[in-house]
Design an enzyme around this catalytic site. Structure first.
Site, PDB file in Angstrom:
ATOM      1  N   PHE A   1       0.631  -1.401   0.075  1.00 12.64           N
ATOM      2  CA  PHE A   1       0.145  -0.247  -0.302  1.00 12.64           C
ATOM      3  C   PHE A   1       1.036   1.592   0.213  1.00 12.64           C
ATOM      4  CE2 PHE A   1      -2.002  -2.901   2.640  1.00 12.64           C
ATOM      5  CZ  PHE A   1      -2.775  -3.472   2.206  1.00 12.64           C
ATOM      6  N   HIS A   2       1.814   1.579  -0.970  1.00 13.42           N
ATOM      7  CA  HIS A   2       2.795   2.861  -1.241  1.00 13.42           C
ATOM      8  C   HIS A   2       2.432   3.360  -2.587  1.00 13.42           C
ATOM      9  CE1 HIS A   2       5.606   1.039   2.107  1.00 13.42           C
ATOM     10  NE2 HIS A   2       4.383   1.034   2.506  1.00 13.42           N
ATOM     11  N   PRO A   3       1.844   3.279  -3.479  1.00 14.58           N
ATOM     12  CA  PRO A   3       1.413   3.513  -4.441  1.00 14.58           C
ATOM     13  C   PRO A   3       2.455   5.370  -4.818  1.00 14.58           C
ATOM     14  CG  PRO A   3      -0.795   3.851  -4.018  1.00 14.58           C
ATOM     15  CD  PRO A   3       0.035   3.361  -2.194  1.00 14.58           C
TER      16      PRO A   3
END
Length: 541
Positions: free
Chosen positions: A471-473
């Site tokens: 969850f690190h876009p």
């Protein structure tokens, strides 16, 4: 009625809250902050372990899904993103890691002049206050509280640190200090047993200022452009359309998914894409939405020979007692994030830098697509490896001219040989970690698939079949040298459009090695300084 402000910020997330605080601090600038979501005054947001409850809650979460990803066997990943005051800092796992020094030196090499490690380190130090064991604040007095919560961690986590020593990895007190790599009890954005989001640290204290206005539950439709300059925004709130005008700048801080979407909806982006959806091309900027990067992690689960968090949170009675304890004392399992031991290590002796992040959790659980994480009823734990610096690049593009339509997210995972090699190395590291004496001594069974029995080909296929986003876009409006390779210049200004900046994770030239919330808040703090510097220069010109 149209209102006028000096600065309009779109998105009250990790970056937007910092910007709103810093730009309104002098008292002379009128600042409007617009957020698509609502209040963060919610029980499960404030409880550190409550992010399991907000993981798929559309009241606070965009609940996006990526496109079928060929590199991951055409699976469609679930992408939670904060839609609430505080943004993703209100629903994330609160891990605080600045990143590694070469991450930022690489930013500078990519054209983001002034974003090298020495410069950003000073910004980090200015915004942080570190709270050590016993709740003794550090000498710094920044608004962002970063706490050592190791006293509240589950006793099982000591085995992870011992296994780290047996792997030959350095065990550090704080990887946000002098140590560049190693393992530690994670530092977290937690204060006195409560989540300390960007909103708590920066926005809430600023709300008493008369020059700062916040409009929530408002969806921005587009940026208003006049002769190549951003002059305001149109937004919908309560079923009604409204406009706000900016005398100085419009700043997009809507995140790595929504900032490129909003640029494209405003006519700034790849011309062919905009024309396809009937949007007038205001500025043909081909890199908008391109360059998407994200972290992927591969997790393996184990049943344990001694109690873990599962024994407490895997049954109704334990959950109820933990809830009562938290309500009475703000302590216990609910007061500490589940990611308890983590750090940066080298995947093998050939690595020039730490190139792998390890997560060790004293709990095992399963998460269905868009489903609530389900805690295993038996004692268990998790080991996870995440390659730090993937080279694959994806993209985010609008599907239509309707702001309500979620954009198409195409990660393009494992699309480079480097990333495939790193997927195999992730399996090898976990294989060795699982076979340390410290881990074997507390392992009752290895839950299938068993990483210790895999060869390299099986590790790669296992990664394709089971790895998931951390969850690190980032990087979808990245800084760079020109319109050909980027969206922004090194001062976060959109190429070719006056009065418009993007300040959030989309601005990263490349993804940082670890959890991205810390560098996003740093970027916003430094970005605010650049905005104020440029305003002063214009006044004195």
């Amino acid at each position: 009625m149209t209102q006028t402000f000096d600065y309009i910020i779109v998105g009250a997330g990790s970056a937007g809250c910092v910007l709103a605080s810093k730009l309104s601090a002098c008292g002379s600038h009128k600042v409007l902050l617009i957020e698509a979501g609502g209040t963060d005054r919610r029980f499960w947001i404030n409880v550190p372990l409550g992010y399991g409850k907000t993981f798929n809650d559309p009241k606070v979460n965009w609940c996006y899904s990526a496109q079928a990803d060929p590199g991951l066997n055409n699976r469609q990943a679930y992408w939670p993103r904060g839609r609430v005051i505080g943004g993703s800092s209100s629903i994330n796992a609160m891990a605080y890691l600045r990143g590694l020094s070469h991450d930022f030196d690489d930013w500078a090499k990519a054209g983001a002049e002034g974003w090298n490690w020495e410069t950003v380190r000073q910004t980090y130090e200015a915004i942080e206050t570190h709270v050590e064991r016993g709740q003794t604040p550090s000498s710094t007095d920044g608004p962002l509280v970063v706490s050592d919560v190791s006293e509240g961690m589950h006793p099982f986590s000591r085995h992870f640190l011992e296994a780290s020593r047996q792997m030959g990895w350095h065990v550090s007190d704080n990887l946000n200090g002098q140590d560049a790599e190693g393992m530690m009890n994670l530092r977290s954005t937690v204060k006195n047993g409560r989540r300390w989001s960007s909103a708590a640290a920066f926005l809430h204290p600023a709300l008493k200022r008369g020059n700062l206005r916040v409009v929530s539950n408002a969806l921005v439709q587009n940026v208003i452009l006049d002769q190549g300059k951003a002059t305001g925004v149109r937004y919908r709130v309560g079923g009604q359309m409204a406009e706000a005008m900016a005398t100085r700048e419009v700043i997009l801080s809507a995140g790595a998914v929504n900032s490129p979407q909003l640029l494209q909806l405003s006519g700034i982006g790849p011309a062919n894409l905009l024309k396809r959806h009937g949007i007038k091309v205001r500025h043909n900027l081909s890199q908008v939405g391109q360059g998407l990067q994200d972290h992927l992690g591969i997790s393996h689960f184990f049943h344990a020979t001694e109690p873990t968090l599962n024994n407490t949170l895997g049954n109704r009675l334990g959950q109820m007692l933990s809830g009562i304890r938290y309500l009475l004392t703000r302590s216990g399992p609910l007061s500490v994030p589940v990611n308890q031991v983590s750090g940066f290590v080298r995947s093998d002796e050939t690595a020039e830098f730490a190139d792998m992040q390890i997560y060790c959790n004293p709990m095992s659980y399963k998460t269905e697509t868009k489903g609530q994480p389900g805690v295993d009823t038996e004692a268990g734990f998790l080991l996870c490896a995440q390659p730090c610096r993937p080279t694959s690049r994806g993209e985010i593009n609008i599907r239509s001219a309707d702001p309500m339509d979620a954009p198409a997210i195409q990660p393009n995972s494992l699309s480079t040989n480097h990333d495939c090699d790193m997927a195999i190395k992730a399996g090898r590291v976990l294989q060795k970690l699982a076979q340390t004496e410290a881990i074997r001594s507390v392992t009752r069974t290895r839950i299938e698939p068993d990483v210790t029995r895999m060869n390299d080909d099986q590790m790669l296929e296992n990664f394709r079949a089971n790895a998931g986003t951390i969850f690190h876009p980032s990087c979808t409006c990245r800084m760079g040298t020109s319109e050909q390779d980027s969206v922004l210049d090194s001062r976060l200004r959109v190429h070719g459009v006056a009065g418009l900046r993007v300040v959030d994770a989309s601005s990263f030239p490349s993804i940082t090695s670890g959890n991205t919330n810390a560098p996003v808040m740093m970027l916003a703090a430094r970005g605010a300084d650049l905005i104020l510097e440029d305003a002063t220069k214009r006044m004195n010109a």
